[in-house]
Write a protein that holds these residues in place. Structure first.
Motif, PDB file in Angstrom:
ATOM      1  N   PHE A 100       0.912  -1.200   0.015  1.00 22.08           N
ATOM      2  CA  PHE A 100       0.036  -0.047  -0.068  1.00 22.08           C
ATOM      3  C   PHE A 100       0.808   1.290   0.122  1.00 22.08           C
ATOM      4  N   HIS A 101       0.435   2.195  -0.741  1.00 26.04           N
ATOM      5  CA  HIS A 101       1.318   3.385  -1.126  1.00 26.04           C
ATOM      6  C   HIS A 101       0.230   4.579  -1.002  1.00 26.04           C
ATOM      7  N   ARG A 102       0.895   5.821  -1.024  1.00 29.12           N
ATOM      8  CA  ARG A 102      -0.117   6.988  -0.907  1.00 29.12           C
ATOM      9  C   ARG A 102      -1.353   6.932   0.109  1.00 29.12           C
ATOM     10  N   VAL A 103      -1.047   6.279   1.156  1.00 28.72           N
ATOM     11  CA  VAL A 103      -2.018   6.166   2.202  1.00 28.72           C
ATOM     12  C   VAL A 103      -2.106   7.498   2.804  1.00 28.72           C
ATOM     13  N   LYS A 104      -3.227   7.986   3.040  1.00 30.91           N
ATOM     14  CA  LYS A 104      -3.875   8.991   3.792  1.00 30.91           C
ATOM     15  C   LYS A 104      -4.765   8.962   4.666  1.00 30.91           C
ATOM     16  N   ILE A 105      -4.907   9.403   5.869  1.00 23.66           N
ATOM     17  CA  ILE A 105      -5.857   9.233   6.552  1.00 23.66           C
ATOM     18  C   ILE A 105      -6.293  10.769   7.148  1.00 23.66           C
ATOM     19  N   THR A 106      -7.662  10.905   6.832  1.00 25.98           N
ATOM     20  CA  THR A 106      -8.442  12.167   7.347  1.00 25.98           C
ATOM     21  C   THR A 106      -9.054  11.833   8.212  1.00 25.98           C
ATOM     22  N   VAL A 107      -9.264  12.563   9.450  1.00 21.11           N
ATOM     23  CA  VAL A 107      -9.878  12.404  10.491  1.00 21.11           C
ATOM     24  C   VAL A 107     -10.991  13.459  10.549  1.00 21.11           C
ATOM     25  N   ILE A 108     -12.202  12.839  10.589  1.00 20.69           N
ATOM     26  CA  ILE A 108     -13.606  13.520  10.541  1.00 20.69           C
ATOM     27  C   ILE A 108     -13.742  14.047  11.816  1.00 20.69           C
ATOM     28  N   ASP A 109     -13.739  13.232  12.869  1.00 26.93           N
ATOM     29  CA  ASP A 109     -13.916  13.358  14.322  1.00 26.93           C
ATOM     30  C   ASP A 109     -13.577  12.166  15.160  1.00 26.93           C
ATOM     31  N   ALA A 110     -13.780  12.427  16.221  1.00 28.81           N
ATOM     32  CA  ALA A 110     -13.243  11.328  17.178  1.00 28.81           C
ATOM     33  C   ALA A 110     -13.543  10.116  17.125  1.00 28.81           C
ATOM     34  N   GLN A 111     -14.760   9.664  16.271  1.00 30.44           N
ATOM     35  CA  GLN A 111     -15.356   8.598  15.883  1.00 30.44           C
ATOM     36  C   GLN A 111     -15.225   8.052  14.429  1.00 30.44           C
ATOM     37  N   THR A 112     -14.737   8.896  13.433  1.00 28.94           N
ATOM     38  CA  THR A 112     -14.615   8.714  12.031  1.00 28.94           C
ATOM     39  C   THR A 112     -13.390   9.108  11.320  1.00 28.94           C
ATOM     40  N   ALA A 113     -12.782   8.368  10.605  1.00 26.83           N
ATOM     41  CA  ALA A 113     -11.774   8.747   9.855  1.00 26.83           C
ATOM     42  C   ALA A 113     -11.838   7.914   8.375  1.00 26.83           C
ATOM     43  N   VAL A 114     -11.353   8.721   7.352  1.00 30.46           N
ATOM     44  CA  VAL A 114     -11.340   8.172   5.950  1.00 30.46           C
ATOM     45  C   VAL A 114      -9.883   7.901   5.657  1.00 30.46           C
TER      46      VAL A 114
END
Length: 166
Positions: A100-114
């Motif tokens: 896996f490469h170009r992995v990005k995690i975007t935190v929406i809130d304390a319970q949700t992430a993309v």
């Protein structure tokens, strides 16, 4: 009549009042969510590489799961997703690689992430054939159940490096 109108006005404003009280995560909390989702994703990838389907499926929130598939179809039940996954996995002898490469995690809130990533895999089929696969995915992770689980995935495939571009 005025009383009912006043109650309706108050009720329509109430969700906005509650929403405005929500505060964005501070950087430490955001980092904590990111690290937890990275850890969960790492466990998912390890289970996939090991062809450990039971451990792989433990990373899904089966009650609310839905998926957008690479072929343009949707799957709205975990049972259907698991059935299709197992049917395809029955042809696989082993992963030669799954990166896996170009992995990005975007935190929406304390319970949700993309989590968005690109992947490259080389699979050895039980027939002995070696198959290359490349693509990308989006995963919606939720801590609705108390632990980080996948609630939705979407995927896309692209021609492998050896295949001609359209």
């Amino acid at each position: 009549m005025r009383t009912r109108l006043w109650i309706l006005c108050c009720l329509s404003l109430a969700p906005n009042l509650w929403a405005s009280e929500e505060k964005p995560l501070d950087s430490n909390a955001g980092r904590s969510v990111t690290e937890a989702v990275q850890h969960a994703f790492h466990g998912l990838a390890q289970a996939a590489r090991a062809l450990d389907h039971d451990r792989y499926f433990q990373h899904f929130d089966q009650a609310v799961f839905t998926a957008l598939n690479a072929d343009g179809t949707v799957t709205h039940s975990f049972e259907a997703f698991a059935r299709d996954y197992r049917q395809q996995a029955d042809f696989v002898q082993a992963y030669r690689s799954l990166d896996f490469h170009r992995v990005k995690i975007t935190v929406i809130d304390a319970q949700t992430a993309v989590l968005v990533n690109e992947y490259r895999a080389q699979v050895i089929l039980k027939s002995g054939q070696v198959v290359d696969a490349e693509g990308a995915g989006t995963q919606l992770w939720s801590r609705r159940t108390g632990t980080w689980k996948l609630v939705s995935v979407s995927s896309s495939a692209k021609p492998s490096s050896g295949a001609p571009e359209p």
